[in-house]
Scaffold this active site. Structure first.
Site, PDB file in Angstrom:
ATOM      1  N   HIS A   1      32.476   8.796  17.319  1.00 42.15           N
ATOM      2  CA  HIS A   1      31.211   8.798  18.061  1.00 42.15           C
ATOM      3  C   HIS A   1      31.385   9.223  19.516  1.00 42.15           C
ATOM      4  CE1 HIS A   1      28.201   7.227  15.409  1.00 42.15           C
ATOM      5  NE2 HIS A   1      28.689   6.008  15.290  1.00 42.15           N
TER       6      HIS A   1
ATOM      7  N   GLY B   1      28.874  -4.271  13.468  1.00 39.93           N
ATOM      8  CA  GLY B   1      30.316  -4.385  13.300  1.00 39.93           C
ATOM      9  C   GLY B   1      31.013  -3.925  14.572  1.00 39.93           C
ATOM     10  N   ALA B   2      30.470  -2.841  15.148  1.00 40.56           N
ATOM     11  CA  ALA B   2      31.040  -2.302  16.382  1.00 40.56           C
ATOM     12  C   ALA B   2      30.028  -1.377  17.033  1.00 40.56           C
ATOM     13  CB  ALA B   2      32.315  -1.524  16.080  1.00 40.56           C
ATOM     14  N   MET B   3      30.234  -1.094  18.304  1.00 40.32           N
ATOM     15  CA  MET B   3      29.308  -0.230  19.038  1.00 40.32           C
ATOM     16  C   MET B   3      30.090   0.707  19.946  1.00 40.32           C
ATOM     17  SD  MET B   3      26.238   0.663  19.676  1.00 40.32           S
ATOM     18  CE  MET B   3      25.976   2.046  20.778  1.00 40.32           C
ATOM     19  N   GLU B   4      29.714   1.986  19.867  1.00 39.01           N
ATOM     20  CA  GLU B   4      30.519   3.052  20.465  1.00 39.01           C
ATOM     21  C   GLU B   4      30.290   3.310  21.950  1.00 39.01           C
ATOM     22  OE1 GLU B   4      28.001   3.409  18.262  1.00 39.01           O
ATOM     23  OE2 GLU B   4      26.841   5.224  18.616  1.00 39.01           O
ATOM     24  N   ASN B   5      29.767   2.346  22.725  1.00 36.83           N
ATOM     25  CA  ASN B   5      29.515   2.574  24.156  1.00 36.83           C
ATOM     26  C   ASN B   5      30.640   3.413  24.765  1.00 36.83           C
ATOM     27  OD1 ASN B   5      27.505   0.398  23.909  1.00 36.83           O
ATOM     28  ND2 ASN B   5      29.328  -0.884  23.784  1.00 36.83           N
TER      29      ASN B   5
ATOM     30  N   GLU C   1      34.156   4.607  15.485  1.00 33.57           N
ATOM     31  CA  GLU C   1      33.637   4.523  16.864  1.00 33.57           C
ATOM     32  C   GLU C   1      34.263   5.593  17.754  1.00 33.57           C
ATOM     33  OE1 GLU C   1      31.085   2.877  16.889  1.00 33.57           O
ATOM     34  OE2 GLU C   1      31.430   1.543  15.183  1.00 33.57           O
TER      35      GLU C   1
HETATM   36  N1  BES Z   1      26.229   2.680  16.455  1.00 29.87           N
HETATM   37  C1  BES Z   1      26.619   1.773  15.443  1.00 29.87           C
HETATM   38  C2  BES Z   1      26.292   0.348  15.705  1.00 29.87           C
HETATM   39  C3  BES Z   1      24.831   0.010  15.762  1.00 29.87           C
HETATM   40  C4  BES Z   1      23.983   0.429  14.803  1.00 29.87           C
HETATM   41  C5  BES Z   1      24.351  -0.759  16.773  1.00 29.87           C
HETATM   42  C6  BES Z   1      22.642   0.111  14.885  1.00 29.87           C
HETATM   43  C7  BES Z   1      23.027  -1.056  16.845  1.00 29.87           C
HETATM   44  C8  BES Z   1      22.156  -0.622  15.903  1.00 29.87           C
HETATM   45  C9  BES Z   1      28.113   1.847  15.192  1.00 29.87           C
HETATM   46  O1  BES Z   1      28.700   3.059  15.455  1.00 29.87           O
HETATM   47  C10 BES Z   1      28.320   1.597  13.740  1.00 29.87           C
HETATM   48  O2  BES Z   1      27.929   2.395  12.959  1.00 29.87           O
HETATM   49  N2  BES Z   1      28.925   0.507  13.404  1.00 29.87           N
HETATM   50  C11 BES Z   1      29.235   0.166  12.064  1.00 29.87           C
HETATM   51  C12 BES Z   1      30.682   0.449  11.865  1.00 29.87           C
HETATM   52  C13 BES Z   1      31.107   0.900  10.533  1.00 29.87           C
HETATM   53  C14 BES Z   1      30.298   1.951   9.951  1.00 29.87           C
HETATM   54  C15 BES Z   1      32.551   1.272  10.481  1.00 29.87           C
HETATM   55  C16 BES Z   1      28.926  -1.291  11.902  1.00 29.87           C
HETATM   56  O3  BES Z   1      28.495  -1.889  12.870  1.00 29.87           O
HETATM   57  O4  BES Z   1      29.072  -1.822  10.830  1.00 29.87           O
HETATM   58 ZN    ZN Z   2      28.293   4.438  13.981  1.00 32.17          ZN
END
Ligand code: BES
Ligand code: ZN
Length: 999
Positions: free
Chosen positions: A377, A337-341, A374
């Site tokens: 994070h 859904g998203a990535m916290e780079n 994010e």
């Molecule tokens: N760090 C994750 C994204 C991620 C997880 C990338 C595993 C690669 C492998 C990110 O912070 C995250 O948790 N994203 C969630 C957002 C949600 C919980 C609001 C997502 O992607 O759904």
């Molecule tokens: Zn996360």
């Protein structure tokens, strides 16, 4: 095709690899993988990756870790992506400074699918510029993904060396490493290059020490065409033309702070950016990036992003944000859904973009939640990082916890606090009640195991136990403890003990009385799986006391279980008889029976335990107490808080399912719902009642059930109404969706059906008359289910044409609501036809929604059975998060199996293809289906007798006239029959809410 060829090419390049190729066997996941509803992650387009993963999985005992003989301190990386059809490669050059910790002739680091120019490798002592001769070079791909530079003479301890090399990588379509994404603008295909390094995928973009505790600084240079822009974690330092390459420019970025490789990011695109108002986040420049045609959807995130960062998260942690800027980009193809780079946060388009007029309230909430997550994070994860992936829950659990207060800060009207238990807690209760759950802290080794850690246990259970901990310490104490933990470990790595110790020290400093150290208490929640149900037995005498005991709550006990662990927890009990006087009692782990002296109120009052459901446990009461609670619900339910009403419904309906109480007791509690108007209790009830709805489907007395539900739902529907009002509270909008999903979707309440048909037909007649965004999916679903081909065709065309990401997903779900078997089959064919307009990554959504449609379930089951070979061929190289794509389709079929006939078909399908169904997930699905059939045998009569004893139902319902279970599949595929009439809207609603709101 090109990709496959390149794969072959790379495979040849890797032929220099030493080490054996391990025999190909199927991945045997050792635990039940249940995806987090927060992370509907990983619709990966793995190209040619399956074989590799299969081999990797077969070697889970291989040591995947780097030797730590040399450790990196800084990287200088230069990447020049050629974002052009016919090329799509990246030219790379890297210099890594490493400190030698142990004398060695071998330097090992990670690299995957990189074509490393062996001749370019150099190792230099930076003190005297002396070059160290390279003897051999090893490139071990599957499963280790480790390259080793073998030197003639050993490196010297205490010295620093510069390792440099050139390499080429491929801008893949797998959505990992440095990959490409596409979109169409003015009928022209556009491409961008963007990175996704988590979990261990930085090694796909450049050679690196790809372990979270090998932190270093990264100085990045990215080449771009002059017509494109390039961004990275840090601000631009300078740019310059690339010599001998007219039209190309180097962007040099500032060195990063010390960080883990999984946080590195870069993007080269033709995107436009929206700069937030600088006064919202002084000192931190905040920008939102999107494709040009989506520019008008960036306003909301440009507004709330800097406010959550500056006014909430920075203040919460009480530590300044260390970077001068944050970019947030909406990427058309994105796995998670998203990535916290750090400094460059990437999102799926649906999760960052929002159209004030055309998007739904749940889409808005999803954007706010995910931004809060994010941004949390940036401290919890980026500044302080888990030592290894076994404790990834520290990252994800904490960020999930922060979603609620973070969103609440910018959107107080969302009532986030009321949503937590029904979205996070009740959801993971369902998963953690299985024997095949897993402990939060779980040993992992291979990339495939690491990726499976991003599940409901890390996210939802993680957030629940953090919330419980904050509650028993007191939120301000917890918060100050977190700040001291972050300060102490800034730019470093931690294990969970570090957090517990910091919280414990804070508790001692602030005189918080605890029965045991925080670590002792919390480890009972992280080191063992599951959770307790607390049995409360009151003594109705002058002592007004109670006896409490705990046992693990299991949805069902497997007869062949070999688990002999003695599960027990440190449980922070809270209880009240009026929600004013709230008392506490610690139940020690392993303590057996606890006596709780003098309950509040008198023995004539009810007592409720787990106030606000802050604790991660269920509660079962003696008959008399639950009777008093029921009377209270019937007479004045508002005397019990919304969260505890939700708790009681969820606890009792699940405890009936697991035979701890009877369905009579549980169903009696639901009677008050005809007076219930609030979101949390209705959500809890709906989810649990949904299970009964599915189980009774097609059986002779299904009508009794529909009649009963009609009474409850009509009261709610009449109250919230179909029509939206400008003054609607946010949760009223959600509650209305629930009412409409039952009324239109499963109970055929004519008022609802008529209005939905009316609105959809008005839209068909004039496409500018858009549906109200909040009911768009339910209205389209209803009209498509009720209508014929024209209604479906219109929906499908709108799906293809939609430029609003949220709407596109809503319409994809709606078109699966058709009850026309021909259309359903056509859609399933489209799913395996690359030119149909349904993208591979949406195949699972399409199939699982058809499988959730009562008519579609049988169609989907037959399709998977009859078209097996074609489906396998189509998905050949496609993997999904937590199991291959086929297993996920199979799993989607298990939930609605409620007859012997369907169970037999399902089992036959799995035994016909044993190698494809050899995973824990598939076995679990079959077990669930078996349990469903047993559930019907065990509970059918009890529930039906109870339903018959209720007041006569109103005439209006058109619920199923019922049929014998043996003719079930006929019913399921006959459009005229009742609720068979169409899709199970509620299942879809919940799935949609899950996707759009991060539930
Ligand atoms: N760090 C994750 C994204 C991620 C997880 C990338 C595993 C690669 C492998 C990110 O912070 C995250 O948790 N994203 C969630 C957002 C949600 C919980 C609001 C997502 O992607 O759904
Ligand atoms: Zn996360």
């Amino acid at each position: 095709m090109k990709v496959v060829l390149l794969g072959l090419l790379l495979a040849t390049v890797f032929a220099i690899a030493v080490g054996e190729l391990v025999q190909s066997t199927k991945d045997e996941s050792v635990w039940w993988y249940a995806p987090s509803r927060k992370a509907p992650l990983y619709e990966h387009k793995y190209q040619g990756l399956r074989e590799r993963l299969v081999r990797a999985a077969a070697t889970q005992t291989v040591n995947m870790r780097l030797p730590r003989e040399v450790l990196p301190s800084s990287y200088t990386i230069r990447l020049l992506p050629f974002i052009e059809e016919g090329n799509f490669t990246t030219d790379g050059y890297i210099e890594i400074l490493v400190d030698c910790k142990v004398a060695t002739t071998n330097i090992s680091m990670n690299a995957a699918e990189l074509d490393i120019k062996k001749e370019s490798i150099q190792v230099v002592d930076i003190a005297d510029s002396k070059q160290w001769d390279v003897e051999k070079f090893y490139d071990e791909q599957d499963p280790r993904e480790i390259i080793t530079i073998n030197l003639k003479t050993p490196l010297v301890v205490g010295k620093t060396y510069k390792i440099s090399m050139k390499f080429i990588s491929y801008l893949n379509e797998d959505l990992r490493g440095f990959y490409r994404s596409t979109y169409v603008e003015n009928n022209v295909n556009k491409y961008l290059a963007v990175s996704q390094m988590e979990a261990p995928d930085a090694r796909r973009a450049f050679p690196c020490f790809d372990e979270p505790n090998m932190k270093a600084t990264f100085t990045i240079t990215v080449g771009r065409k002059t017509t494109m822009s390039a961004i990275s974690n840090m601000p631009l330092k300078s740019d310059e033309p690339i010599p001998n390459m007219p039209g190309y420019v180097w962007n040099h970025f500032e060195p990063s702070v010390k960080m883990s490789s999984y946080l590195v990011a870069m993007m080269v695109s033709e995107f436009v950016s929206e700069l937030s108002n600088p006064s919202l986040s002084p000192g931190v420049q905040f920008k939102i990036w999107a494709r040009p045609s989506f520019r008008n959807q960036t306003k909301y995130s440009a507004d709330i992003g800097p406010r959550i960062l500056n006014d909430y998260v920075t203040k919460y942690f009480n530590i300044p944000f260390p970077l001068p800027k944050v970019d947030m980009a909406a990427i058309p193809d994105f796995a998670a859904g998203a990535m916290e780079n750090w400094g460059l946060i990437t999102y799926r388009e649906t999760d960052l973009l929002y159209d004030e007029k055309r998007s739904s309230a749940s889409a808005k909430q999803r954007v706010a939640i995910i931004i809060a997550h994010e941004l949390a994070h940036q401290w919890f994860g980026n500044l302080v990082t888990m030592d290894w992936w076994n404790v990834i829950w520290l990252n994800e659990g904490f960020a999930s916890y922060m979603e609620y207060p973070g969103t609440d800060y910018v959107e107080p009207g969302f009532e986030m606090n009321e949503q937590f238990t029904v979205t996070d807690l009740h959801y993971v209760f369902g998963i953690d009640a299985l024997e095949t759950s897993r402990p939060i802290d779980f040993e992992v080794n291979t990339p495939s195991q690491i990726n499976q850690m991003f599940d409901a246990i890390s996210y939802e259970k993680g957030s629940c136990i953090i919330r419980m901990c904050a509650d028993f310490l007191g939120e301000p104490v917890f918060r100050r403890g977190v700040t001291s933990y972050l300060n102490k470990n800034a730019y470093g790595n931690t294990v969970q003990k570090d957090l517990w110790d910091a919280l414990n020290t804070q508790a001692i400093t602030e005189n918080v009385q605890l029965p045991a150290p925080v670590e002792t208490i919390m480890e009972t929640w992280t080191r063992q799986m599951g959770y307790p149900v607390i049995n409360i037995s009151r003594l109705y005498d002058s002592t007004n006391s109670a006896v409490a005991s705990q046992q693990r709550f299991l949805l069902r006990k497997n007869e062949n279980s070999t688990d002999n662990n003695d599960y027990s927890w440190w449980v922070p009990l809270t209880y009240t008889s009026n929600f004013v006087d709230i008392r506490k009692h610690w139940m020690p782990s392993g303590s057996g029976v606890n006596v709780i002296q003098s309950l509040p109120g008198s023995s004539a009052n009810w007592v409720i335990f787990n106030v606000g459901q802050e604790g991660y446990y269920r509660v079962i009461y003696d008959e008399r107490n639950i009777e008093m609670i029921r009377n209270q619900l019937m007479t004045n339910h508002a005397a019990i808080s919304k969260k505890n009403r939700a708790q009681i419904l969820d606890d009792y309906l699940n405890m009936a399912r697991s035979n701890l109480t009877t369905y009579v007791t549980a169903m009696e509690l639901t009677r008050y719902l005809s007076h219930e108007r609030d979101y949390a209790p209705w959500t809890a009830a709906s989810v649990a009642l949904d299970y009964i709805d599915i189980m009774l489907y097609g059986y002779p007395d299904e009508r009794e059930w529909k009649n009963y539900m009609t009474v409850l739902v009509t009261a709610l529907y009449d109250y919230v109404k179909y029509e939206a009002s400008n003054s609607d509270a946010h949760l009223t909008v959600f509650t209305r969706s629930q009412a409409v999903s039952w009324a239109c979707g499963r109970l055929n309440i004519s008022n609802c059906i008529t209005k939905a048909n009316r609105d959809y037909h008005a839209w068909m007649a004039d496409a500018t008359k858009e549906l109200q965004p909040n009911l768009r999916r339910l209205i389209s679903c209803t009209a498509i289910a009720q209508g014929g081909r024209p209604e479906w065709q219109f929906g499908f065309n709108r799906y293809l044409d939609s430029t609003l990401a949220n709407e596109k997903t809503e319409l994809l779900r709606s078109i699966t609501c058709s009850q026309d078997i021909g259309i359903l089959n056509e859609m399933l064919e489209m799913m395996i036809t690359s030119t149909s307009g349904i993208r591979l990554q949406d195949a699972n959504t399409l199939f699982s929604n058809i499988a959730a449609n009562p008519v579609g379930h049988g169609v989907a089951l037959d399709f998977l059975t009859n078209r097996w070979d074609d489906i396998v061929a189509y998905f050949g190289s496609y993997e999904g998060f937590g199991g291959d794509a086929i297993t996920r389709l199979f799993r989607a079929l298990c939930n609605r199996v409620n007859t012997d006939e369907k169970l037999d078909k399902l089992i036959k399908l799995s035994t016909d293809h044993p190698t494809s169904f050899n995973s824990a997930s598939a076995r679990q699905g079959i077990e669930l289906a078996r349990t469903n059939v047993k559930w019907v045998q065990k509970h059918y009569d009890t529930i039906v007798n109870w339903l018959k004893s209720q007041n006569p139902a109103p005439e209006e319902t058109t619920a199923s006239s019922g049929t014998s279970p043996t003719t079930q599949s006929t019913v399921a595929t006959t459009p005229s029959s009742a609720t068979s009439t169409f899709v199970n809207h509620f299942v879809i609603l919940m799935a949609a809410i899950a996707t759009f709101t991060g539930f």
